[in-house]
Design an enzyme around this catalytic site. Structure first.
Site, PDB file in Angstrom:
ATOM      1  N   THR A   1      -3.249   5.642   3.988  1.00  0.00           N
ATOM      2  CA  THR A   1      -1.875   6.208   3.440  1.00  0.00           C
ATOM      3  C   THR A   1      -2.135   6.997   2.130  1.00  0.00           C
ATOM      4  O   THR A   1      -1.295   7.854   1.837  1.00  0.00           O
ATOM      5  CB  THR A   1      -1.029   5.260   3.235  1.00  0.00           C
ATOM      6  OG1 THR A   1      -1.544   4.092   2.377  1.00  0.00           O
ATOM      7  CG2 THR A   1      -0.606   4.615   4.667  1.00  0.00           C
TER       8      THR A   1
ATOM      9  N   LYS B   1       0.890  -1.437  -0.157  1.00  0.00           N
ATOM     10  CA  LYS B   1      -0.165   0.029  -0.046  1.00  0.00           C
ATOM     11  C   LYS B   1       0.947   1.196   0.034  1.00  0.00           C
ATOM     12  O   LYS B   1       0.453   2.376  -0.527  1.00  0.00           O
ATOM     13  CB  LYS B   1      -1.129  -0.211   1.262  1.00  0.00           C
ATOM     14  CG  LYS B   1      -0.443  -0.094   2.497  1.00  0.00           C
ATOM     15  CD  LYS B   1       0.242   1.001   3.389  1.00  0.00           C
ATOM     16  CE  LYS B   1       0.683   0.956   4.522  1.00  0.00           C
ATOM     17  NZ  LYS B   1       1.414   2.025   5.217  1.00  0.00           N
TER      18      LYS B   1
END
Length: 340
Positions: A252, A195
């Protein structure tokens, strides 16, 4: 009272020491690499370099000594950056015992070997000490600053050792820190690492001035390519719908505290990577290292990861961000429901 050793006093390691120390039923030893940081924590009870403004409880004792940090520990939490994890365990393995529970809280992949952190830890300890450590992976959407100040947070502990997972869940859980268990360390670790690359891409889009449509597309298609690689490596697709997959990805890609996204923003604005890194003052954006390892894993497993490949080209080949976005948007047509 549990004895917990946290290895690494960056923002995340410091935040974990705060949340565990605050519980009152642990004695926490925080291993610090830099003597000046250790002295500041000991004297001022705050890590001014990596997590300023967040006081550490009296139950947290900083040290630069492996022996002091690890002797008698029940749980060892590794929070070293991925590129330092091997050397750290090569130094500290003599203080590890078969009874200790080892938890990796590092969201990265070793660049050269493409090992996940629990694989790396097991490999180093097994070769040096002739026993296989009991290991698990802690991951999920968790900005260090928000954890430290007590914002409600949910993460997951993944291990094939169900007793380890249950123990970590019990010892780490509190009113503001909820821990779930998971039996898919491959998916949890790869999700937490991959990610970061997609977050850099999201930052690039923001730096280019693109809007919410672009970020939504990146998150969705990023999750698709993350899932393809996780499954190819033996993990579970459903893990990518959970905290260590979608949850951490959304955080994120959209949160202002994300270092990986911040690197992408600056790249999108035209700054060179070397200049960006020189201004991070010791902070680490794991996605820079992970992208190289992810491309290698994808090639080894014959998995198509177009976003990751374009981020590699930007980070390591000097490709212009606008050109990378154009190449992503002009790929040949695909089916969304097929794994393409």
């Amino acid at each position: 009272m549990s004895e917990i050793a946290i290895i690494g006093a960056g923002a995340w390691g410091t935040a974990l020491s705060i949340i565990l120390g605050r519980a009152g039923n642990h004695r926490v030893r925080l291993w610090v690499h830099e003597q000046t940081v250790c002295d500041t924590i000991a004297n001022q009870r705050v890590n001014e370099k990596f997590l300023p403004g967040c006081p550490l409880p009296a139950t947290v004792n900083p040290t630069t000594s492996w022996k002091e940090a690890l002797s008698g520990a029940d749980i060892v939490v590794s929070v070293m950056p991925s590129n330092y994890c091997r050397s750290a365990f090569e130094e500290m393995h003599v203080y590890l015992t078969p009874e200790m529970l080892v938890v990796s809280a590092t969201k990265g992949i070793e660049k050269d070997t493409k090992m996940r952190m629990t694989e790396l830890i097991s490999h180093v300890v097994r070769n040096a000490m002739r026993f296989t450590p009991r290991v698990g992976a802690l991951s999920g959407p968790s900005f260090a600053l928000e954890v430290a100040r007590g914002d409600p947070t949910a993460i997951t502990i993944a291990s094939l050792d169900t007793e380890l997972a249950s123990t970590v869940q019990r010892e780490f859980s509190g009113p503001s820190f909820r821990v779930y268990t998971n039996d898919d360390p491959i998916g949890v670790e790869l999700g937490g690492a991959l990610k970061n690359t997609i977050a850099i891409a999201a930052g690039v889009s923001a730096g280019l001035g693109l809007g919410h449509n672009s970020i939504a597309a990146l998150i969705t298609r990023g999750l698709a390519e993350m899932t393809r690689l996780v499954v190819a490596c033996g993990g579970k697709a459903e893990t990518m719908s959970g905290l260590a997959g979608l949850g951490d990805l959304v955080l994120t890609c959209t949160g202002g505290l994300s270092r990986n996204r911040s690197v992408g923003v600056e790249l999108g604005r035209g700054r060179k990577l070397s200049k960006i890194l020189s201004g991070m003052h010791g902070m680490v954006a794991e996605g820079i290292f992970t992208t190289t390892a992810a491309v290698g894993l994808a090639h080894a497993h014959r998995v198509e990861m177009p976003i990751t490949e374009q981020m590699y080209a930007i980070l390591h080949e000097g490709k212009a961000p606008s050109e990378a976005i154009f190449d992503l948007m002009t790929r040949s047509g695909k089916s969304e429901t097929l794994r393409t």
